[in-house]
Scaffold this active site. Sequence first.
Site, mmCIF file in Angstrom:
data_model
loop_
_atom_site.group_PDB
_atom_site.id
_atom_site.type_symbol
_atom_site.label_atom_id
_atom_site.label_comp_id
_atom_site.label_asym_id
_atom_site.label_seq_id
_atom_site.Cartn_x
_atom_site.Cartn_y
_atom_site.Cartn_z
ATOM 1 N N TRP A 135 0.823 -1.200 0.053
ATOM 2 C CA TRP A 135 -0.087 0.043 -0.142
ATOM 3 C C TRP A 135 0.742 1.153 0.046
ATOM 4 O O TRP A 135 0.579 2.090 -0.643
ATOM 5 C CB TRP A 135 -1.152 -0.025 1.162
ATOM 6 C CG TRP A 135 -0.369 0.177 2.423
ATOM 7 C CD1 TRP A 135 0.147 -0.725 3.257
ATOM 8 C CD2 TRP A 135 -0.175 1.389 3.205
ATOM 9 N NE1 TRP A 135 0.658 -0.240 4.543
ATOM 10 C CE2 TRP A 135 0.294 1.156 4.431
ATOM 11 C CE3 TRP A 135 -0.398 2.790 2.953
ATOM 12 C CZ2 TRP A 135 0.622 2.067 5.472
ATOM 13 C CZ3 TRP A 135 -0.256 3.784 3.649
ATOM 14 C CH2 TRP A 135 0.502 3.487 5.134
ATOM 15 N N GLU A 145 -4.571 6.399 -3.901
ATOM 16 C CA GLU A 145 -4.788 7.441 -2.931
ATOM 17 C C GLU A 145 -4.265 8.819 -3.504
ATOM 18 O O GLU A 145 -3.940 9.849 -2.744
ATOM 19 C CB GLU A 145 -4.418 7.016 -1.498
ATOM 20 C CG GLU A 145 -4.752 5.902 -0.694
ATOM 21 C CD GLU A 145 -4.503 5.863 0.606
ATOM 22 O OE1 GLU A 145 -4.675 6.870 1.379
ATOM 23 O OE2 GLU A 145 -3.824 4.613 0.878
ATOM 24 N N TYR A 233 4.304 -1.573 9.676
ATOM 25 C CA TYR A 233 4.765 -1.475 8.328
ATOM 26 C C TYR A 233 6.420 -1.149 8.220
ATOM 27 O O TYR A 233 6.462 -0.081 8.820
ATOM 28 C CB TYR A 233 3.954 -0.633 7.244
ATOM 29 C CG TYR A 233 2.490 -1.285 7.524
ATOM 30 C CD1 TYR A 233 1.830 -2.118 6.804
ATOM 31 C CD2 TYR A 233 1.539 -0.307 8.222
ATOM 32 C CE1 TYR A 233 0.703 -2.739 6.836
ATOM 33 C CE2 TYR A 233 0.204 -0.930 8.528
ATOM 34 C CZ TYR A 233 -0.106 -1.974 7.713
ATOM 35 O OH TYR A 233 -1.480 -2.399 7.866
ATOM 36 N N TYR A 234 7.192 -2.034 7.604
ATOM 37 C CA TYR A 234 8.512 -1.776 7.930
ATOM 38 C C TYR A 234 9.226 -0.954 6.592
ATOM 39 O O TYR A 234 9.855 -1.285 5.850
ATOM 40 C CB TYR A 234 9.267 -3.011 8.139
ATOM 41 C CG TYR A 234 9.172 -3.449 9.751
ATOM 42 C CD1 TYR A 234 9.993 -3.178 10.738
ATOM 43 C CD2 TYR A 234 7.887 -4.292 9.890
ATOM 44 C CE1 TYR A 234 9.660 -3.469 12.033
ATOM 45 C CE2 TYR A 234 7.520 -4.770 11.128
ATOM 46 C CZ TYR A 234 8.488 -4.116 12.163
ATOM 47 O OH TYR A 234 8.394 -4.535 13.535
ATOM 48 N N LEU A 236 10.040 3.237 6.060
ATOM 49 C CA LEU A 236 10.111 4.651 6.971
ATOM 50 C C LEU A 236 9.013 5.510 6.738
ATOM 51 O O LEU A 236 8.745 5.743 5.650
ATOM 52 C CB LEU A 236 11.491 5.247 6.718
ATOM 53 C CG LEU A 236 11.492 6.613 7.585
ATOM 54 C CD1 LEU A 236 11.932 6.240 9.187
ATOM 55 C CD2 LEU A 236 12.436 7.585 6.982
ATOM 56 N N HIS A 237 8.086 5.538 7.857
ATOM 57 C CA HIS A 237 7.030 6.490 7.612
ATOM 58 C C HIS A 237 6.967 7.334 9.030
ATOM 59 O O HIS A 237 7.315 6.965 10.032
ATOM 60 C CB HIS A 237 5.639 6.010 7.259
ATOM 61 C CG HIS A 237 5.367 4.774 8.291
ATOM 62 N ND1 HIS A 237 6.007 3.561 8.294
ATOM 63 C CD2 HIS A 237 4.416 4.801 9.350
ATOM 64 C CE1 HIS A 237 5.378 3.023 9.282
ATOM 65 N NE2 HIS A 237 4.452 3.526 10.158
HETATM 66 P P1 M7G Z 1 2.521 1.650 11.571
HETATM 67 O O1 M7G Z 1 3.124 2.183 13.035
HETATM 68 O O2 M7G Z 1 3.352 1.095 10.572
HETATM 69 O O3 M7G Z 1 1.329 0.725 11.964
HETATM 70 O O4 M7G Z 1 1.860 2.870 10.934
HETATM 71 P P2 M7G Z 1 0.052 0.763 12.881
HETATM 72 O O5 M7G Z 1 -1.155 0.638 12.078
HETATM 73 O O6 M7G Z 1 0.068 -0.527 13.959
HETATM 74 O O7 M7G Z 1 0.010 2.251 13.564
HETATM 75 C C1 M7G Z 1 1.057 2.753 9.737
HETATM 76 C C2 M7G Z 1 0.105 4.082 9.657
HETATM 77 O O8 M7G Z 1 -0.279 3.824 8.341
HETATM 78 C C3 M7G Z 1 -0.965 3.693 10.526
HETATM 79 O O9 M7G Z 1 -1.256 4.941 11.326
HETATM 80 C C4 M7G Z 1 -2.145 3.184 9.722
HETATM 81 O O10 M7G Z 1 -3.466 3.617 10.123
HETATM 82 C C5 M7G Z 1 -1.745 3.933 8.390
HETATM 83 N N1 M7G Z 1 -2.319 2.992 7.190
HETATM 84 C C6 M7G Z 1 -2.312 1.715 7.079
HETATM 85 N N2 M7G Z 1 -2.775 1.534 5.887
HETATM 86 C C7 M7G Z 1 -2.866 -0.030 5.518
HETATM 87 C C8 M7G Z 1 -2.967 2.596 5.163
HETATM 88 C C9 M7G Z 1 -3.540 2.775 3.962
HETATM 89 O O11 M7G Z 1 -3.839 1.943 3.010
HETATM 90 N N3 M7G Z 1 -3.688 4.315 3.471
HETATM 91 C C10 M7G Z 1 -3.079 5.107 4.359
HETATM 92 N N4 M7G Z 1 -3.601 6.326 3.872
HETATM 93 N N5 M7G Z 1 -2.790 4.930 5.613
HETATM 94 C C11 M7G Z 1 -2.751 3.637 5.965
#
Ligand code: M7G
Length: 297
Positions: A135, A145, A233-234, A236-237
Site C-alpha cells: 500500500w 490514494e 509496516y517496515y 520509513l514513515h
Molecule cells: P505503523 O506504525 O506501521 O502501524 O503505521 P500501526 O497501524 O500499527 O500504527 C502505519 C500507519 O499507516 C497507521 O497509522 C495506519 O493507520 C496507516 N495506514 C495503514 N494502511 C494500510 C493505510 C492505507 O492503506 N492508507 C493510508 N492512508 N494509511 C494507512
Amino acid sequence: MGVPVEEDGDTLSGFKTTRVLRDCAREKTIFVHGTIADQAAVVLLEKTPITKDSLDELFSGSRMELDMRNDTCSTYLLQPPAHLNRIMTTVVCPATEEHMKKYQSGELFLVEETEADYNSITLACIEQQSFSIQWMYNVLEKKAEADRIVCEDPDPQLGFVLLPDVKWDQKQNDNLYLVAIAHQRGIKCLRDLTPEHVPLLKNILKKGEEAIFQRYGLPAWKLRVYLHYQPSYYHLHVHFTALEYDAPGCEMTRAHLIQNVIQNLQLYPQYYRSHTLFFTLKEGDGLLAKFKEAGRL
Ligand code: M7G
C-alpha cells in the site's frame, strides 16, 4: 490490494461475521473478523466525532426521544439526519492471521530489546512475518490514494508523500492524523536510522508541518510528530497527529518523537543501532513468541 468500499456499494452486505476481535464502548469502536465472498476479512467500525459545524443542523434536524427526566436533568436519544450519523469503516480483505492478531484485544507485555536481541530475534521475525508494504508503494507510485496527497517532495533521497492516515475521516482537526511515507526504500524502522538520515527526517518534519499549516491551519506547536517502534509496516514513515488527540499508538511505549530521534542521532550516531529499546507487544504477536522462546520474557 484491499477491497474498496464504494459509496453506494454493497461490499458489507455480504459480510458474514465470524467473531468480534475487540470492542470498546468508550472509543465507540468494534473490530470484527468475518468473510466477504469466502475471503477472510476484518472490518473496523468507529463512530465519527460530532463536529462543531454540524451542531445547528443536529439540534434543528434530529428526532428527540426522551429517556428520563429528573429535576434539572433530562436525557434523550437523538436520531440525527443520516449524513450526521456516520460510521468510519475500514475493510481489510483478504485479511491474514496477522491482521486478526493486530486488531484483537489481548494482554500487553513490555519487551526490552537489546542490540543483540534485534539482530538475533527481531530482524528475522520482521523479515518473515511483517505486513505487506504494498500500500505504501502504491501511494509513492500514485497507484492509490493519489487524490488524497496533501504534499509531496519527489526527491529520491530526502523526499516523501504526506497524506491523511486511513484512520482519519478529515471532517475535523480534533483527531487530525496524517502519515508521511519516505520515497527512499530500504529503511525498515528506527533501528536502521543513522546520522545520514537526519536531513531526511528534518525535511519530513519541516515540510510536513508547513503543509499541515497551509491545508488545515494547525501550527507546528499543535502537532505530535513521531515514529513507531515497533511499527506494523517496515518502511520509513512518520505519524503527524493533533497534539490534543489521544491518537491510538501515541503512547510512550510505542511513539518516538521525531525531534528526539533527530537529536539522539546527532549526539550519538549509533543511538538506534546500539541502544536497548523498550516497546509493548500483544499476546499472540509472533515477535512476542520469539522473545519468549529466547527466554527474554
Ligand atoms: P505503523 O506504525 O506501521 O502501524 O503505521 P500501526 O497501524 O500499527 O500504527 C502505519 C500507519 O499507516 C497507521 O497509522 C495506519 O493507520 C496507516 N495506514 C495503514 N494502511 C494500510 C493505510 C492505507 O492503506 N492508507 C493510508 N492512508 N494509511 C494507512
